[in-house]
Design a protein around this motif. Structure first.
Motif, short mmCIF file in Angstrom:
data_model
loop_
_atom_site.label_atom_id
_atom_site.label_comp_id
_atom_site.label_asym_id
_atom_site.label_seq_id
_atom_site.Cartn_x
_atom_site.Cartn_y
_atom_site.Cartn_z
N MET A 1 -5.69 -11.70 -21.41
CA MET A 1 -5.97 -10.29 -20.94
C MET A 1 -5.40 -10.39 -19.55
O MET A 1 -5.64 -11.02 -18.85
N ALA A 2 -4.63 -9.22 -19.08
CA ALA A 2 -4.01 -9.02 -17.86
C ALA A 2 -5.17 -8.96 -16.77
O ALA A 2 -6.03 -8.03 -17.15
N THR A 3 -5.05 -9.31 -15.50
CA THR A 3 -5.96 -9.18 -14.70
C THR A 3 -5.10 -7.83 -13.71
O THR A 3 -4.06 -8.08 -13.34
N ALA A 4 -6.10 -6.98 -13.12
CA ALA A 4 -5.57 -6.02 -12.14
C ALA A 4 -5.24 -6.51 -10.86
O ALA A 4 -5.92 -7.69 -10.24
N THR A 5 -4.11 -6.08 -10.20
CA THR A 5 -3.88 -6.38 -9.07
C THR A 5 -4.65 -5.68 -7.90
O THR A 5 -4.42 -4.34 -7.92
N ILE A 6 -5.15 -6.24 -7.12
CA ILE A 6 -5.94 -5.31 -5.94
C ILE A 6 -5.06 -5.12 -5.22
O ILE A 6 -4.45 -6.08 -4.37
N ARG A 7 -5.07 -3.73 -4.56
CA ARG A 7 -4.11 -3.37 -3.62
C ARG A 7 -5.02 -2.91 -2.54
O ARG A 7 -5.99 -2.13 -2.64
N LYS A 8 -4.78 -3.23 -0.98
CA LYS A 8 -5.55 -2.75 0.07
C LYS A 8 -4.41 -1.71 0.81
O LYS A 8 -3.49 -2.18 1.21
N PRO A 9 -4.96 -0.51 1.10
CA PRO A 9 -4.11 0.48 2.06
C PRO A 9 -3.94 -0.36 3.31
O PRO A 9 -4.99 -0.93 3.96
N THR A 10 -2.69 -0.24 4.00
CA THR A 10 -2.38 -0.90 5.02
C THR A 10 -1.49 0.22 5.83
O THR A 10 -0.60 0.57 5.06
N SER A 11 -1.30 -0.04 7.23
CA SER A 11 -0.37 0.64 7.71
C SER A 11 0.34 -0.10 8.67
O SER A 11 -0.14 -1.24 9.37
N PHE A 12 1.65 0.30 9.02
CA PHE A 12 2.44 -0.67 9.90
C PHE A 12 3.17 0.50 10.73
O PHE A 12 3.43 1.60 10.40
N ARG A 13 3.56 0.15 12.12
CA ARG A 13 4.24 0.79 12.82
C ARG A 13 5.70 0.16 12.81
O ARG A 13 5.96 -1.14 13.12
N LEU A 14 6.72 0.99 12.26
CA LEU A 14 8.13 0.79 12.22
C LEU A 14 9.07 1.52 13.05
O LEU A 14 8.65 2.81 13.18
N ARG A 15 10.07 0.92 13.54
CA ARG A 15 11.24 1.82 14.33
C ARG A 15 11.59 2.94 13.12
O ARG A 15 11.68 2.83 11.98
N THR A 16 11.90 4.22 13.61
CA THR A 16 12.09 5.20 12.70
C THR A 16 13.49 5.10 12.14
O THR A 16 13.57 5.25 10.83
N ASP A 17 14.69 4.13 12.67
CA ASP A 17 15.60 3.95 12.18
C ASP A 17 15.28 3.06 10.70
O ASP A 17 16.08 3.25 9.61
#
Length: 84
Positions: A1-17
């Motif tokens: 039986m496959a296990t579900a991968t838990i994902r957590k919303p995350t934010s990063f500040r990146l250069r626009t380019d």
């Protein structure tokens, strides 16, 4: 039986380019930006160089490389021509 991968919303500040380049690369593969970034990060985390590659990296960083270092392609070819 496959296990579900838990994902957590995350934010990063990146250069626009950088963000624009990431979006472009994801679009070329017809992937979402999220999937592309996750794939790049997983590749970095799980693909460890082997012992030989690690030793070569350390040697290059240390500056103790016994091989000749060329400053240009022309210099390399001149040296190769002299060996003939």
């Amino acid at each position: 039986m496959a296990t579900a991968t838990i994902r957590k919303p995350t934010s990063f500040r990146l250069r626009t380019d950088l963000l624009d380049m990431l979006k472009e690369k994801a679009a070329r593969r017809k992937w979402s930006l999220n999937y592309y970034v996750e794939t790049v990060l997983l590749d970095d985390v799980y693909n460890e160089p082997n012992a030989v590659t690690k030793a070569a990296i350390e040697e290059a960083i240390s500056g103790n490389n016994p091989n000749k270092i060329y400053n240009s392609v022309e210099e390399l070819f001149k040296d190769l021509d002299a060996e003939e």
